[in-house]
Write an enzyme that holds these catalytic residues in place. Structure first.
Site, PDB file in Angstrom:
ATOM      1  N   LYS A 229       0.856  -1.199   0.000  1.00  0.00           N
ATOM      2  CA  LYS A 229       0.000   0.000   0.000  1.00  0.00           C
ATOM      3  C   LYS A 229       0.886   1.240   0.000  1.00  0.00           C
ATOM      4  O   LYS A 229       1.713   1.426   0.888  1.00  0.00           O
ATOM      5  CB  LYS A 229      -0.909  -0.001   1.242  1.00  0.00           C
ATOM      6  CG  LYS A 229      -1.711   1.294   1.421  1.00  0.00           C
ATOM      7  CD  LYS A 229      -2.649   1.235   2.641  1.00  0.00           C
ATOM      8  CE  LYS A 229      -3.356   2.572   2.872  1.00  0.00           C
ATOM      9  NZ  LYS A 229      -4.192   2.576   4.099  1.00  0.00           N
ATOM     10  N   ASP A 234      -2.314  10.014   3.886  1.00  0.00           N
ATOM     11  CA  ASP A 234      -3.742   9.687   3.996  1.00  0.00           C
ATOM     12  C   ASP A 234      -4.438  10.745   4.838  1.00  0.00           C
ATOM     13  O   ASP A 234      -4.479  10.663   6.063  1.00  0.00           O
ATOM     14  CB  ASP A 234      -3.907   8.288   4.627  1.00  0.00           C
ATOM     15  CG  ASP A 234      -5.366   7.878   4.706  1.00  0.00           C
ATOM     16  OD1 ASP A 234      -6.219   8.569   4.107  1.00  0.00           O
ATOM     17  OD2 ASP A 234      -5.663   6.847   5.361  1.00  0.00           O
ATOM     18  N   LYS A 241      -9.617  13.054   8.159  1.00  0.00           N
ATOM     19  CA  LYS A 241      -9.198  12.561   9.483  1.00  0.00           C
ATOM     20  C   LYS A 241      -9.114  13.740  10.451  1.00  0.00           C
ATOM     21  O   LYS A 241      -8.679  14.824  10.082  1.00  0.00           O
ATOM     22  CB  LYS A 241      -7.812  11.913   9.376  1.00  0.00           C
ATOM     23  CG  LYS A 241      -7.829  10.524   8.770  1.00  0.00           C
ATOM     24  CD  LYS A 241      -6.472   9.863   8.896  1.00  0.00           C
ATOM     25  CE  LYS A 241      -6.449   8.513   8.200  1.00  0.00           C
ATOM     26  NZ  LYS A 241      -7.254   7.495   8.891  1.00  0.00           N
ATOM     27  N   ASP A 252       1.547   5.975   5.728  1.00  0.00           N
ATOM     28  CA  ASP A 252       0.591   5.114   5.036  1.00  0.00           C
ATOM     29  C   ASP A 252       1.156   4.483   3.754  1.00  0.00           C
ATOM     30  O   ASP A 252       0.457   3.777   3.035  1.00  0.00           O
ATOM     31  CB  ASP A 252      -0.705   5.891   4.747  1.00  0.00           C
ATOM     32  CG  ASP A 252      -1.945   5.027   4.892  1.00  0.00           C
ATOM     33  OD1 ASP A 252      -1.847   3.947   5.502  1.00  0.00           O
ATOM     34  OD2 ASP A 252      -3.003   5.425   4.373  1.00  0.00           O
ATOM     35  N   ASP A 311     -11.941   7.371   3.523  1.00  0.00           N
ATOM     36  CA  ASP A 311     -10.804   7.058   4.388  1.00  0.00           C
ATOM     37  C   ASP A 311     -10.506   5.548   4.387  1.00  0.00           C
ATOM     38  O   ASP A 311      -9.480   5.117   4.898  1.00  0.00           O
ATOM     39  CB  ASP A 311     -11.088   7.552   5.812  1.00  0.00           C
ATOM     40  CG  ASP A 311      -9.832   7.637   6.651  1.00  0.00           C
ATOM     41  OD1 ASP A 311      -8.728   7.551   6.074  1.00  0.00           O
ATOM     42  OD2 ASP A 311      -9.956   7.789   7.888  1.00  0.00           O
ATOM     43  N   GLU A 313      -9.484   3.895   1.963  1.00  0.00           N
ATOM     44  CA  GLU A 313      -8.944   3.981   0.609  1.00  0.00           C
ATOM     45  C   GLU A 313      -7.939   2.885   0.295  1.00  0.00           C
ATOM     46  O   GLU A 313      -7.751   2.531  -0.868  1.00  0.00           O
ATOM     47  CB  GLU A 313      -8.295   5.361   0.397  1.00  0.00           C
ATOM     48  CG  GLU A 313      -6.845   5.518   0.905  1.00  0.00           C
ATOM     49  CD  GLU A 313      -6.678   5.329   2.413  1.00  0.00           C
ATOM     50  OE1 GLU A 313      -7.674   5.462   3.145  1.00  0.00           O
ATOM     51  OE2 GLU A 313      -5.553   5.036   2.854  1.00  0.00           O
ATOM     52  N   ARG A 315      -7.961  -0.351   0.859  1.00  0.00           N
ATOM     53  CA  ARG A 315      -8.579  -1.537   0.248  1.00  0.00           C
ATOM     54  C   ARG A 315      -8.966  -1.273  -1.205  1.00  0.00           C
ATOM     55  O   ARG A 315      -8.964  -2.187  -2.021  1.00  0.00           O
ATOM     56  CB  ARG A 315      -9.790  -1.986   1.090  1.00  0.00           C
ATOM     57  CG  ARG A 315     -10.882  -0.966   1.176  1.00  0.00           C
ATOM     58  CD  ARG A 315     -11.825  -1.207   2.337  1.00  0.00           C
ATOM     59  NE  ARG A 315     -11.187  -0.958   3.627  1.00  0.00           N
ATOM     60  CZ  ARG A 315     -11.779  -1.130   4.803  1.00  0.00           C
ATOM     61  NH1 ARG A 315     -13.020  -1.577   4.872  1.00  0.00           N
ATOM     62  NH2 ARG A 315     -11.134  -0.867   5.918  1.00  0.00           N
TER      63      ARG A 315
HETATM   64  N1  BES Z   1      -4.343   4.526   6.851  1.00  0.00           N
HETATM   65  C1  BES Z   1      -5.453   4.239   7.649  1.00  0.00           C
HETATM   66  C2  BES Z   1      -5.193   3.194   8.732  1.00  0.00           C
HETATM   67  C3  BES Z   1      -4.175   3.539   9.777  1.00  0.00           C
HETATM   68  C4  BES Z   1      -4.574   3.969  11.026  1.00  0.00           C
HETATM   69  C5  BES Z   1      -2.841   3.347   9.540  1.00  0.00           C
HETATM   70  C6  BES Z   1      -3.632   4.234  12.002  1.00  0.00           C
HETATM   71  C7  BES Z   1      -1.908   3.611  10.507  1.00  0.00           C
HETATM   72  C8  BES Z   1      -2.305   4.055  11.746  1.00  0.00           C
HETATM   73  C9  BES Z   1      -6.602   3.707   6.783  1.00  0.00           C
HETATM   74  O1  BES Z   1      -6.647   4.144   5.477  1.00  0.00           O
HETATM   75  C10 BES Z   1      -7.865   4.124   7.446  1.00  0.00           C
HETATM   76  O2  BES Z   1      -8.120   5.286   7.504  1.00  0.00           O
HETATM   77  N2  BES Z   1      -8.600   3.152   7.947  1.00  0.00           N
HETATM   78  C11 BES Z   1      -9.812   3.374   8.611  1.00  0.00           C
HETATM   79  C12 BES Z   1     -10.782   2.349   8.087  1.00  0.00           C
HETATM   80  C13 BES Z   1     -12.196   2.619   8.448  1.00  0.00           C
HETATM   81  C14 BES Z   1     -12.705   3.851   7.713  1.00  0.00           C
HETATM   82  C15 BES Z   1     -12.976   1.384   8.096  1.00  0.00           C
HETATM   83  C16 BES Z   1      -9.613   3.195  10.098  1.00  0.00           C
HETATM   84  O3  BES Z   1      -8.836   2.352  10.504  1.00  0.00           O
HETATM   85  O4  BES Z   1     -10.228   3.922  10.859  1.00  0.00           O
HETATM   86 ZN    ZN Z   2      -4.785   4.697   4.664  1.00  0.00          ZN
HETATM   87 ZN    ZN Z   3      -7.673   6.032   5.286  1.00  0.00          ZN
END
Ligand code: BES
Ligand code: ZN
Ligand code: ZN
Length: 463
Positions: A229, A234, A241, A252, A311, A313, A315
Protein backbone atom coordinates in the site's frame (compact mmCIF):
# COMPACT_ATOMS: atom_id res chain seq x y z
CA UNK A 1 28.93 0.23 8.20
CA UNK A 2 31.79 -2.08 7.40
CA UNK A 3 31.55 -5.48 9.09
CA UNK A 4 34.63 -7.70 9.43
CA UNK A 5 35.40 -11.07 10.93
CA UNK A 6 38.41 -10.92 13.22
CA UNK A 7 40.08 -13.16 15.77
CA UNK A 8 41.55 -10.39 17.92
CA UNK A 9 40.06 -7.26 19.42
CA UNK A 10 41.37 -4.36 17.35
CA UNK A 11 39.21 -1.64 18.76
CA UNK A 12 39.31 0.28 22.05
CA UNK A 13 35.56 -0.32 22.40
CA UNK A 14 34.20 -3.82 22.93
CA UNK A 15 30.72 -5.27 23.28
CA UNK A 16 30.40 -8.36 25.46
CA UNK A 17 27.19 -10.33 25.90
CA UNK A 18 26.87 -12.00 29.26
CA UNK A 19 24.49 -14.61 30.57
CA UNK A 20 23.54 -14.44 34.25
CA UNK A 21 25.98 -17.24 35.11
CA UNK A 22 28.86 -15.68 33.20
CA UNK A 23 28.24 -12.35 34.93
CA UNK A 24 28.98 -13.68 38.39
CA UNK A 25 32.54 -12.34 38.34
CA UNK A 26 31.46 -8.85 37.20
CA UNK A 27 30.68 -6.55 40.14
CA UNK A 28 27.26 -4.91 40.22
CA UNK A 29 26.16 -6.63 37.02
CA UNK A 30 23.51 -9.33 37.08
CA UNK A 31 23.13 -9.69 33.28
CA UNK A 32 19.37 -9.53 33.30
CA UNK A 33 17.84 -8.94 29.88
CA UNK A 34 17.85 -5.19 29.21
CA UNK A 35 20.81 -4.50 31.53
CA UNK A 36 23.65 -2.62 29.84
CA UNK A 37 26.70 -1.26 31.60
CA UNK A 38 29.75 0.62 30.36
CA UNK A 39 33.02 -0.18 32.16
CA UNK A 40 36.53 1.14 31.65
CA UNK A 41 39.19 -1.55 32.05
CA UNK A 42 42.70 -0.31 31.27
CA UNK A 43 42.66 1.06 27.73
CA UNK A 44 39.46 -0.78 26.90
CA UNK A 45 35.91 0.47 27.10
CA UNK A 46 33.67 -2.53 27.58
CA UNK A 47 29.94 -2.46 27.01
CA UNK A 48 28.42 -5.35 28.95
CA UNK A 49 25.03 -6.49 27.73
CA UNK A 50 22.86 -8.78 29.80
CA UNK A 51 21.16 -11.61 27.95
CA UNK A 52 19.57 -13.32 30.96
CA UNK A 53 19.57 -17.06 31.55
CA UNK A 54 21.61 -19.01 29.01
CA UNK A 55 18.85 -21.52 28.22
CA UNK A 56 16.22 -18.81 27.68
CA UNK A 57 18.35 -16.70 25.37
CA UNK A 58 16.91 -16.45 21.85
CA UNK A 59 17.93 -14.57 18.73
CA UNK A 60 15.38 -11.92 19.75
CA UNK A 61 17.16 -11.45 23.10
CA UNK A 62 20.48 -11.10 21.33
CA UNK A 63 19.17 -8.75 18.62
CA UNK A 64 17.66 -6.47 21.19
CA UNK A 65 20.76 -6.52 23.43
CA UNK A 66 23.00 -5.76 20.42
CA UNK A 67 20.74 -2.83 19.55
CA UNK A 68 21.15 -1.38 23.03
CA UNK A 69 24.89 -1.89 22.75
CA UNK A 70 24.92 0.05 19.47
CA UNK A 71 23.05 2.88 21.16
CA UNK A 72 25.73 2.93 23.89
CA UNK A 73 28.48 3.02 21.26
CA UNK A 74 26.78 6.03 19.71
CA UNK A 75 26.44 7.80 23.06
CA UNK A 76 30.17 7.30 23.53
CA UNK A 77 30.71 8.70 20.01
CA UNK A 78 32.91 5.74 19.05
CA UNK A 79 33.23 5.07 15.35
CA UNK A 80 34.57 1.54 15.59
CA UNK A 81 33.54 -1.29 17.83
CA UNK A 82 34.49 -4.91 18.37
CA UNK A 83 31.88 -7.42 19.41
CA UNK A 84 32.75 -10.74 21.00
CA UNK A 85 30.44 -13.30 19.45
CA UNK A 86 29.15 -15.42 22.34
CA UNK A 87 28.83 -19.15 22.03
CA UNK A 88 25.33 -20.07 23.05
CA UNK A 89 22.93 -22.91 22.40
CA UNK A 90 21.54 -20.90 19.44
CA UNK A 91 22.86 -21.83 15.99
CA UNK A 92 26.16 -19.88 15.60
CA UNK A 93 25.12 -18.48 12.21
CA UNK A 94 21.85 -17.19 13.68
CA UNK A 95 23.85 -15.69 16.56
CA UNK A 96 25.96 -13.67 14.12
CA UNK A 97 22.91 -12.62 12.14
CA UNK A 98 21.09 -11.42 15.28
CA UNK A 99 24.12 -9.38 16.37
CA UNK A 100 24.50 -7.73 12.96
CA UNK A 101 20.78 -6.96 12.88
CA UNK A 102 20.82 -5.56 16.41
CA UNK A 103 23.75 -3.29 15.72
CA UNK A 104 22.80 -2.09 12.21
CA UNK A 105 19.13 -1.62 13.06
CA UNK A 106 19.67 -0.34 16.60
CA UNK A 107 22.07 2.36 15.40
CA UNK A 108 19.45 3.81 13.04
CA UNK A 109 18.14 7.31 13.60
CA UNK A 110 16.37 9.62 11.19
CA UNK A 111 18.55 12.69 11.58
CA UNK A 112 17.99 14.56 8.34
CA UNK A 113 16.17 17.37 10.11
CA UNK A 114 18.36 17.46 13.22
CA UNK A 115 21.00 20.18 13.36
CA UNK A 116 23.23 17.96 15.47
CA UNK A 117 24.00 14.64 13.81
CA UNK A 118 25.28 11.58 15.69
CA UNK A 119 28.61 10.03 14.75
CA UNK A 120 27.95 6.91 12.67
CA UNK A 121 29.56 3.60 13.57
CA UNK A 122 31.96 3.03 10.66
CA UNK A 123 33.32 -0.42 11.48
CA UNK A 124 32.13 -3.44 13.39
CA UNK A 125 34.54 -6.28 14.09
CA UNK A 126 32.89 -9.59 14.88
CA UNK A 127 35.41 -11.37 17.04
CA UNK A 128 35.25 -15.15 16.69
CA UNK A 129 32.31 -15.20 14.26
CA UNK A 130 31.88 -18.53 12.49
CA UNK A 131 29.45 -17.25 9.85
CA UNK A 132 30.68 -16.99 6.26
CA UNK A 133 31.57 -13.62 4.70
CA UNK A 134 28.62 -14.17 2.32
CA UNK A 135 26.16 -14.50 5.17
CA UNK A 136 27.60 -11.45 6.90
CA UNK A 137 27.25 -9.45 3.68
CA UNK A 138 23.68 -10.62 3.11
CA UNK A 139 22.66 -9.77 6.68
CA UNK A 140 24.17 -6.31 6.34
CA UNK A 141 22.42 -5.73 3.01
CA UNK A 142 19.08 -6.76 4.48
CA UNK A 143 19.59 -4.35 7.39
CA UNK A 144 20.48 -1.56 4.97
CA UNK A 145 17.22 -2.32 3.18
CA UNK A 146 15.28 -2.06 6.45
CA UNK A 147 16.90 1.31 7.15
CA UNK A 148 16.08 2.42 3.61
CA UNK A 149 12.40 1.57 4.22
CA UNK A 150 12.55 3.55 7.46
CA UNK A 151 14.01 6.56 5.68
CA UNK A 152 11.26 6.47 3.06
CA UNK A 153 8.54 6.39 5.70
CA UNK A 154 10.12 9.01 7.96
CA UNK A 155 10.68 11.51 5.15
CA UNK A 156 8.13 14.30 4.63
CA UNK A 157 4.96 13.43 2.73
CA UNK A 158 5.60 16.57 0.68
CA UNK A 159 8.68 14.83 -0.73
CA UNK A 160 7.53 11.22 -0.89
CA UNK A 161 4.93 11.57 -3.65
CA UNK A 162 3.79 8.76 -5.99
CA UNK A 163 6.27 10.15 -8.53
CA UNK A 164 9.05 9.93 -5.95
CA UNK A 165 8.29 6.26 -5.24
CA UNK A 166 8.28 5.63 -8.99
CA UNK A 167 11.65 7.35 -9.31
CA UNK A 168 13.06 5.17 -6.53
CA UNK A 169 11.77 2.04 -8.27
CA UNK A 170 13.33 3.17 -11.55
CA UNK A 171 16.61 3.78 -9.78
CA UNK A 172 16.57 0.20 -8.47
CA UNK A 173 15.64 -0.90 -11.98
CA UNK A 174 18.96 0.39 -13.33
CA UNK A 175 20.21 -2.98 -12.17
CA UNK A 176 20.08 -5.50 -15.00
CA UNK A 177 17.89 -8.18 -13.39
CA UNK A 178 15.06 -5.83 -12.52
CA UNK A 179 12.48 -4.44 -14.94
CA UNK A 180 10.46 -1.48 -13.74
CA UNK A 181 7.29 -0.21 -15.37
CA UNK A 182 5.27 2.72 -14.15
CA UNK A 183 1.66 3.18 -15.22
CA UNK A 184 0.87 6.88 -15.08
CA UNK A 185 -2.57 8.33 -14.53
CA UNK A 186 -3.42 8.24 -18.24
CA UNK A 187 -2.66 4.55 -18.57
CA UNK A 188 -4.47 3.84 -15.32
CA UNK A 189 -7.56 5.52 -16.78
CA UNK A 190 -7.16 3.74 -20.10
CA UNK A 191 -6.83 0.35 -18.43
CA UNK A 192 -9.78 0.98 -16.09
CA UNK A 193 -7.93 0.98 -12.78
CA UNK A 194 -10.68 3.29 -11.60
CA UNK A 195 -10.36 2.68 -7.89
CA UNK A 196 -6.75 3.85 -7.94
CA UNK A 197 -7.56 6.93 -10.02
CA UNK A 198 -10.57 7.71 -7.79
CA UNK A 199 -8.45 7.71 -4.62
CA UNK A 200 -5.74 9.76 -6.34
CA UNK A 201 -8.11 12.29 -7.89
CA UNK A 202 -7.96 14.94 -5.15
CA UNK A 203 -4.21 15.38 -5.22
CA UNK A 204 -2.06 17.67 -7.33
CA UNK A 205 0.45 14.80 -7.41
CA UNK A 206 -1.12 12.13 -9.64
CA UNK A 207 -1.35 8.42 -8.77
CA UNK A 208 0.84 5.73 -10.32
CA UNK A 209 1.02 1.96 -10.39
CA UNK A 210 4.61 0.85 -10.01
CA UNK A 211 5.54 -2.62 -11.27
CA UNK A 212 8.83 -4.36 -10.50
CA UNK A 213 9.83 -7.69 -12.06
CA UNK A 214 12.91 -9.49 -10.83
CA UNK A 215 13.99 -12.54 -12.76
CA UNK A 216 16.68 -14.43 -10.90
CA UNK A 217 15.46 -17.90 -11.85
CA UNK A 218 14.38 -19.46 -15.13
CA UNK A 219 11.44 -17.79 -16.82
CA UNK A 220 8.24 -19.65 -16.02
CA UNK A 221 9.43 -20.70 -12.56
CA UNK A 222 6.96 -19.82 -9.81
CA UNK A 223 6.57 -16.15 -9.21
CA UNK A 224 5.55 -14.62 -5.93
CA UNK A 225 4.07 -11.13 -5.95
CA UNK A 226 4.45 -8.67 -3.09
CA UNK A 227 2.15 -5.67 -3.10
CA UNK A 228 2.59 -2.63 -0.86
CA UNK A 229 0.00 0.00 0.00
CA UNK A 230 1.53 3.26 -1.15
CA UNK A 231 -0.70 6.03 0.19
CA UNK A 232 1.92 8.75 0.40
CA UNK A 233 -0.33 10.74 2.70
CA UNK A 234 -3.74 9.69 4.00
CA UNK A 235 -5.75 12.77 4.87
CA UNK A 236 -8.87 10.60 4.83
CA UNK A 237 -10.10 12.48 1.75
CA UNK A 238 -13.55 14.05 2.08
CA UNK A 239 -13.99 11.88 5.19
CA UNK A 240 -11.18 13.99 6.58
CA UNK A 241 -9.20 12.56 9.48
CA UNK A 242 -9.38 14.60 12.69
CA UNK A 243 -6.49 16.07 14.66
CA UNK A 244 -4.96 13.22 16.62
CA UNK A 245 -5.23 10.78 13.71
CA UNK A 246 -3.88 12.72 10.76
CA UNK A 247 -0.41 13.70 12.01
CA UNK A 248 1.27 10.37 11.38
CA UNK A 249 -0.33 9.58 8.04
CA UNK A 250 2.84 9.88 6.04
CA UNK A 251 3.36 6.33 7.35
CA UNK A 252 0.59 5.11 5.04
CA UNK A 253 3.12 4.08 2.39
CA UNK A 254 5.01 1.77 4.77
CA UNK A 255 3.87 -1.27 2.76
CA UNK A 256 5.24 0.31 -0.41
CA UNK A 257 8.48 1.17 1.40
CA UNK A 258 8.85 -2.46 2.48
CA UNK A 259 8.35 -3.65 -1.11
CA UNK A 260 10.92 -1.18 -2.49
CA UNK A 261 13.31 -2.15 0.29
CA UNK A 262 12.98 -5.87 -0.46
CA UNK A 263 13.87 -5.16 -4.10
CA UNK A 264 16.77 -2.93 -3.03
CA UNK A 265 18.22 -5.93 -1.19
CA UNK A 266 17.31 -8.43 -3.92
CA UNK A 267 19.18 -6.56 -6.65
CA UNK A 268 22.31 -6.73 -4.52
CA UNK A 269 21.95 -10.30 -3.24
CA UNK A 270 20.67 -11.66 -6.56
CA UNK A 271 18.87 -14.76 -5.23
CA UNK A 272 17.70 -17.42 -7.66
CA UNK A 273 14.00 -16.65 -7.63
CA UNK A 274 11.39 -14.68 -9.50
CA UNK A 275 9.60 -11.89 -7.73
CA UNK A 276 7.00 -9.34 -8.73
CA UNK A 277 6.50 -6.11 -6.84
CA UNK A 278 3.41 -3.94 -7.20
CA UNK A 279 2.89 -0.55 -5.61
CA UNK A 280 -0.32 1.37 -6.04
CA UNK A 281 0.90 4.86 -5.14
CA UNK A 282 -1.57 7.65 -4.38
CA UNK A 283 -1.97 10.71 -2.22
CA UNK A 284 -5.42 10.52 -0.60
CA UNK A 285 -6.15 14.23 -0.54
CA UNK A 286 -9.12 16.43 0.23
CA UNK A 287 -9.82 19.04 -2.45
CA UNK A 288 -12.15 20.12 -5.20
CA UNK A 289 -11.32 17.09 -7.33
CA UNK A 290 -11.37 14.51 -4.52
CA UNK A 291 -13.56 11.43 -5.02
CA UNK A 292 -16.98 11.31 -3.40
CA UNK A 293 -18.39 9.33 -0.49
CA UNK A 294 -21.63 7.74 -1.64
CA UNK A 295 -20.52 7.33 -5.26
CA UNK A 296 -20.06 4.02 -7.01
CA UNK A 297 -16.90 3.23 -8.94
CA UNK A 298 -16.16 0.34 -11.28
CA UNK A 299 -13.01 -1.53 -10.33
CA UNK A 300 -10.45 -2.97 -12.74
CA UNK A 301 -11.89 -6.44 -12.01
CA UNK A 302 -15.34 -5.21 -13.08
CA UNK A 303 -16.99 -5.35 -9.65
CA UNK A 304 -18.62 -2.06 -8.68
CA UNK A 305 -17.84 -0.51 -5.31
CA UNK A 306 -19.92 1.86 -3.20
CA UNK A 307 -17.62 4.26 -1.40
CA UNK A 308 -18.95 4.64 2.14
CA UNK A 309 -15.77 6.25 3.35
CA UNK A 310 -12.99 7.87 1.38
CA UNK A 311 -10.80 7.06 4.39
CA UNK A 312 -11.11 3.33 3.67
CA UNK A 313 -8.94 3.98 0.61
CA UNK A 314 -6.27 1.35 1.14
CA UNK A 315 -8.58 -1.54 0.25
CA UNK A 316 -9.67 0.32 -2.90
CA UNK A 317 -6.20 0.76 -4.33
CA UNK A 318 -5.17 -2.75 -3.25
CA UNK A 319 -8.24 -4.21 -4.95
CA UNK A 320 -7.19 -2.77 -8.31
CA UNK A 321 -3.51 -3.55 -7.77
CA UNK A 322 -4.22 -7.19 -6.92
CA UNK A 323 -6.64 -7.70 -9.80
CA UNK A 324 -4.19 -6.14 -12.24
CA UNK A 325 -1.27 -8.13 -10.85
CA UNK A 326 -3.19 -11.41 -11.31
CA UNK A 327 -4.13 -10.49 -14.85
CA UNK A 328 -0.70 -9.41 -15.93
CA UNK A 329 1.60 -11.81 -14.10
CA UNK A 330 -0.43 -14.84 -12.97
CA UNK A 331 1.68 -15.14 -9.80
CA UNK A 332 1.68 -18.33 -7.72
CA UNK A 333 0.98 -16.31 -4.58
CA UNK A 334 0.24 -12.73 -3.63
CA UNK A 335 1.27 -11.15 -0.34
CA UNK A 336 0.10 -7.64 0.35
CA UNK A 337 1.41 -5.37 3.11
CA UNK A 338 -0.70 -2.45 4.15
CA UNK A 339 -1.17 0.01 6.96
CA UNK A 340 -4.83 -0.79 6.46
CA UNK A 341 -6.73 -0.25 9.70
CA UNK A 342 -6.53 1.42 13.06
CA UNK A 343 -8.49 -1.62 14.24
CA UNK A 344 -5.41 -3.84 14.04
CA UNK A 345 -3.75 -1.61 16.66
CA UNK A 346 -6.73 -2.20 18.94
CA UNK A 347 -6.48 -5.94 18.34
CA UNK A 348 -2.73 -6.59 18.41
CA UNK A 349 -1.06 -3.35 19.50
CA UNK A 350 2.24 -2.25 18.05
CA UNK A 351 3.77 -5.66 18.65
CA UNK A 352 2.20 -7.98 16.10
CA UNK A 353 0.85 -7.54 12.58
CA UNK A 354 -2.45 -9.04 11.44
CA UNK A 355 -2.25 -11.98 9.03
CA UNK A 356 -5.15 -12.94 6.78
CA UNK A 357 -4.98 -15.61 4.13
CA UNK A 358 -6.94 -17.83 1.82
CA UNK A 359 -4.19 -20.44 1.89
CA UNK A 360 -3.10 -22.32 5.01
CA UNK A 361 0.36 -23.18 3.73
CA UNK A 362 1.10 -19.59 2.75
CA UNK A 363 -0.18 -18.41 6.13
CA UNK A 364 1.94 -20.97 7.97
CA UNK A 365 5.09 -20.07 6.06
CA UNK A 366 4.54 -16.38 6.73
CA UNK A 367 3.81 -17.05 10.39
CA UNK A 368 7.03 -19.08 10.69
CA UNK A 369 9.05 -16.31 9.02
CA UNK A 370 7.55 -13.92 11.58
CA UNK A 371 8.60 -16.11 14.50
CA UNK A 372 12.09 -16.45 13.07
CA UNK A 373 12.69 -12.78 12.38
CA UNK A 374 10.80 -11.39 15.37
CA UNK A 375 8.46 -9.54 12.96
CA UNK A 376 5.55 -11.46 14.34
CA UNK A 377 2.18 -12.16 12.77
CA UNK A 378 -1.08 -13.43 14.15
CA UNK A 379 -3.74 -14.91 11.90
CA UNK A 380 -7.31 -13.66 12.05
CA UNK A 381 -10.34 -15.30 10.45
CA UNK A 382 -12.14 -14.53 7.19
CA UNK A 383 -15.51 -16.15 7.84
CA UNK A 384 -18.36 -15.74 5.41
CA UNK A 385 -20.29 -13.41 7.71
CA UNK A 386 -17.57 -10.79 7.33
CA UNK A 387 -17.82 -10.94 3.54
CA UNK A 388 -21.63 -10.85 3.71
CA UNK A 389 -21.39 -7.55 5.59
CA UNK A 390 -19.71 -6.00 2.53
CA UNK A 391 -22.52 -6.65 0.04
CA UNK A 392 -23.60 -3.44 -1.70
CA UNK A 393 -27.13 -2.21 -2.31
CA UNK A 394 -26.68 -0.22 -5.51
CA UNK A 395 -23.24 -1.61 -6.34
CA UNK A 396 -21.68 -5.05 -5.85
CA UNK A 397 -19.60 -4.24 -2.79
CA UNK A 398 -19.31 -1.50 -0.22
CA UNK A 399 -15.95 -0.39 1.13
CA UNK A 400 -17.22 -0.27 4.73
CA UNK A 401 -19.00 -3.19 6.37
CA UNK A 402 -22.55 -2.94 7.63
CA UNK A 403 -21.28 -3.78 11.12
CA UNK A 404 -21.52 -1.21 13.88
CA UNK A 405 -18.95 1.52 13.17
CA UNK A 406 -15.42 0.23 13.65
CA UNK A 407 -16.35 -3.34 14.58
CA UNK A 408 -13.88 -5.92 13.20
CA UNK A 409 -12.64 -3.29 10.74
CA UNK A 410 -9.34 -5.10 10.11
CA UNK A 411 -11.14 -8.30 9.20
CA UNK A 412 -13.76 -6.66 6.99
CA UNK A 413 -10.98 -4.64 5.32
CA UNK A 414 -9.17 -7.90 4.58
CA UNK A 415 -12.41 -9.55 3.45
CA UNK A 416 -12.93 -6.70 0.98
CA UNK A 417 -9.48 -7.17 -0.55
CA UNK A 418 -10.03 -10.91 -0.75
CA UNK A 419 -12.86 -10.33 -3.24
CA UNK A 420 -10.18 -9.34 -5.74
CA UNK A 421 -7.68 -12.13 -5.12
CA UNK A 422 -9.80 -14.79 -6.82
CA UNK A 423 -8.25 -18.24 -6.66
CA UNK A 424 -4.66 -16.98 -6.35
CA UNK A 425 -3.27 -17.98 -2.95
CA UNK A 426 -3.25 -14.67 -1.12
CA UNK A 427 -2.13 -13.26 2.19
CA UNK A 428 -2.67 -9.81 3.60
CA UNK A 429 -0.55 -8.32 6.36
CA UNK A 430 -2.12 -5.42 8.23
CA UNK A 431 0.93 -3.53 9.45
CA UNK A 432 -0.81 -0.38 10.73
CA UNK A 433 0.35 -1.16 14.28
CA UNK A 434 3.85 -2.40 13.59
CA UNK A 435 5.10 -0.09 10.82
CA UNK A 436 5.34 3.00 12.98
CA UNK A 437 6.35 3.23 16.61
CA UNK A 438 4.88 6.27 18.29
CA UNK A 439 6.42 5.29 21.63
CA UNK A 440 10.13 5.28 22.38
CA UNK A 441 12.69 2.92 20.84
CA UNK A 442 12.49 -0.76 21.87
CA UNK A 443 15.75 -2.54 21.13
CA UNK A 444 16.19 -2.69 17.36
CA UNK A 445 12.83 -0.97 16.82
CA UNK A 446 13.36 2.79 16.67
CA UNK A 447 10.88 5.53 17.36
CA UNK A 448 8.72 6.24 14.26
CA UNK A 449 9.23 4.18 11.07
CA UNK A 450 10.26 0.62 11.92
CA UNK A 451 10.83 -0.92 8.48
CA UNK A 452 8.51 -3.77 9.48
CA UNK A 453 8.07 -6.49 6.89
CA UNK A 454 11.41 -6.32 5.10
CA UNK A 455 13.20 -8.96 7.18
CA UNK A 456 9.98 -10.97 7.33
CA UNK A 457 9.61 -11.09 3.54
CA UNK A 458 13.30 -11.81 2.98
CA UNK A 459 13.06 -14.73 5.39
CA UNK A 460 9.83 -15.95 3.75
CA UNK A 461 11.64 -15.87 0.41
CA UNK A 462 14.38 -18.02 1.93
CA UNK A 463 17.11 -15.36 1.87
N1 BES B 1 -4.34 4.53 6.85
C1 BES B 1 -5.45 4.24 7.65
C2 BES B 1 -5.19 3.19 8.73
C3 BES B 1 -4.17 3.54 9.78
C4 BES B 1 -4.57 3.97 11.03
C5 BES B 1 -2.84 3.35 9.54
C6 BES B 1 -3.63 4.23 12.00
C7 BES B 1 -1.91 3.61 10.51
C8 BES B 1 -2.30 4.05 11.75
C9 BES B 1 -6.60 3.71 6.78
O1 BES B 1 -6.65 4.14 5.48
C10 BES B 1 -7.86 4.12 7.45
O2 BES B 1 -8.12 5.29 7.50
N2 BES B 1 -8.60 3.15 7.95
C11 BES B 1 -9.81 3.37 8.61
C12 BES B 1 -10.78 2.35 8.09
C13 BES B 1 -12.20 2.62 8.45
C14 BES B 1 -12.70 3.85 7.71
C15 BES B 1 -12.98 1.38 8.10
C16 BES B 1 -9.61 3.19 10.10
O3 BES B 1 -8.84 2.35 10.50
O4 BES B 1 -10.23 3.92 10.86
ZN1 ZN C 1 -4.79 4.70 4.66
ZN1 ZN D 1 -7.67 6.03 5.29
Amino acid sequence: MQIRRTLKINSPTTIRFLTENAAEQIPDFTAEIDQTSIRYEGKQTIIYCGIGKADHCTTATLRSAAARAAQSVQKLKRTSVACIVPSLSIDPVETVRAIIEGICLGAYKFVKYKSEKPVPIATLDLVGATASPGLIRTSRQICEAVNYARDLVNENAGIITPAYLAKEARRLGKNGDLTVTVLDVKSLQRKGLNLITAVGAGSPTPPALILLEYEGAARGRTKTAIIGKGVTFDSGGQNLKPTGSIETMRQDMAGAAAVLAVFSAIVKIKPKLNLIGVIPAVHNAIGSKAFFPGDIYTSYAGKTVEVWSTDAEGRLILADAIAYCRDRYRPAAIIDLATLTGGIITALGEVTAGLFSTNDELARNLFDAGEKTGERLWRLPLYKEYSDSLKGDLGDLRNLSKFKKGNASSITGAAFIREFAGDTPWAHLDIAGTAYNEGSARGEIPQFATGFGVRLLMSYLGI
